[in-house]
Design a protein around this motif. Sequence first.
Motif, mmCIF file in Angstrom:
data_model
loop_
_atom_site.group_PDB
_atom_site.id
_atom_site.type_symbol
_atom_site.label_atom_id
_atom_site.label_comp_id
_atom_site.label_asym_id
_atom_site.label_seq_id
_atom_site.Cartn_x
_atom_site.Cartn_y
_atom_site.Cartn_z
ATOM 1 N N ASN A 96 0.825 -1.201 0.000
ATOM 2 C CA ASN A 96 0.000 0.000 0.000
ATOM 3 C C ASN A 96 0.860 1.252 0.000
ATOM 4 O O ASN A 96 0.626 2.198 -0.754
ATOM 5 N N SER A 97 1.860 1.266 0.870
ATOM 6 C CA SER A 97 2.652 2.479 1.066
ATOM 7 C C SER A 97 3.428 2.879 -0.176
ATOM 8 O O SER A 97 3.413 4.055 -0.569
ATOM 9 N N ALA A 156 1.051 4.172 -2.915
ATOM 10 C CA ALA A 156 0.413 5.444 -2.586
ATOM 11 C C ALA A 156 1.410 6.602 -2.679
ATOM 12 O O ALA A 156 1.098 7.672 -3.219
ATOM 13 N N SER A 187 2.087 7.425 -6.177
ATOM 14 C CA SER A 187 0.959 8.161 -6.749
ATOM 15 C C SER A 187 1.079 9.653 -6.448
ATOM 16 O O SER A 187 0.859 10.500 -7.332
ATOM 17 N N MET A 231 -3.267 9.742 -0.621
ATOM 18 C CA MET A 231 -3.645 8.641 -1.506
ATOM 19 C C MET A 231 -3.570 7.321 -0.756
ATOM 20 O O MET A 231 -2.748 7.146 0.145
ATOM 21 N N LEU A 232 -4.434 6.422 -1.170
ATOM 22 C CA LEU A 232 -4.284 5.003 -0.858
ATOM 23 C C LEU A 232 -4.150 4.249 -2.166
ATOM 24 O O LEU A 232 -4.792 4.608 -3.158
ATOM 25 N N GLN A 233 -3.317 3.237 -2.185
ATOM 26 C CA GLN A 233 -3.310 2.268 -3.275
ATOM 27 C C GLN A 233 -3.567 0.920 -2.620
ATOM 28 O O GLN A 233 -2.648 0.200 -2.246
ATOM 29 N N ALA A 241 -6.877 2.520 -6.517
ATOM 30 C CA ALA A 241 -6.544 3.878 -6.093
ATOM 31 C C ALA A 241 -7.713 4.563 -5.386
ATOM 32 O O ALA A 241 -8.836 4.587 -5.900
ATOM 33 N N THR A 296 -0.230 10.590 3.336
ATOM 34 C CA THR A 296 -0.195 9.326 2.610
ATOM 35 C C THR A 296 0.622 8.273 3.352
ATOM 36 O O THR A 296 0.262 7.087 3.363
ATOM 37 N N GLY A 340 -0.940 4.764 4.344
ATOM 38 C CA GLY A 340 -0.310 3.555 3.843
ATOM 39 C C GLY A 340 0.197 2.661 4.957
ATOM 40 O O GLY A 340 0.084 1.430 4.881
#
Length: 274
Positions: free
Chosen positions: A56-57, A60, A63, A83-85, A176, A206, A210
Amino acid sequence: MKIELYPGGSLVSGGEVQMKLVLDGVADIAEIPLPYTPGRVSGLDVFELPNMAQSNSDGALASIALIDQGLIGGMGDLIALGMLQSGPYYIHTKDEIGSLDDLRGKKLRVSGQTQAQIVSRLGAVPVSNIPATAMAENVSRGLIDGALVDTGNLYNFGVGDLLTYHVTNLPLGSFAVLFGLSKAKYDTLPPESQDAIDSVKGDWYTTVLGGNMDKQTQDVVARLEASEVHHFVTLSDDDLARADRVLSQVTEKWVAKAPENAAILEAARTALGQ
């Protein structure tokens, strides 16, 4: 500065409307799942491609780097607080698998066109239009054999004890989520409020998001490891090479969609340290 929260969709529910809430001034900030409004923000779907973010980190933060570089379209009226991914997504099935060949013909729930292409290239059958909240019912009724899911959300979606075979070394993209603030609202704020937002937006915000998501994933993995019914599947080097070959076609197709995509892909890989 006072921020009034409306948790759990209590203002207006549904991921597909969150972007509109901010743009229409109904809300000043929203948690926006970008795949639910395809095309409105362009470029961040690069992280839906296979073999990109490993957590995730890192997804993100990469991004945010692309947004800061001005490579992401559709951000003119938004400020990225963070952001999160969510991901990376992996293959999880209810029946035993040990290789790519075992995926042939299996029905896997997917979210979006990129995941559908990925699953098809790997020889499985993509099944769309199943909400995450309905995955467990569809598994239980035998309508699907598994799903592409980010491991940290297996129990949130009710399939943690239904899908017991987990591929661990083939990351298949991320989902995303933009924590977006209306730029129009930001511009009306007094300088001290803008300074407060500026001090936390981007990398700091972020990193916290993350880190929390990565911890959630680690906790789920530990829970799976503690159970005797769960099995972790490590694909062979030959299978990984084969997957790289067929999945490169998904990436090539994405690059060909827009003239700027090649540069976005290169920048994303650089930000991820690839």
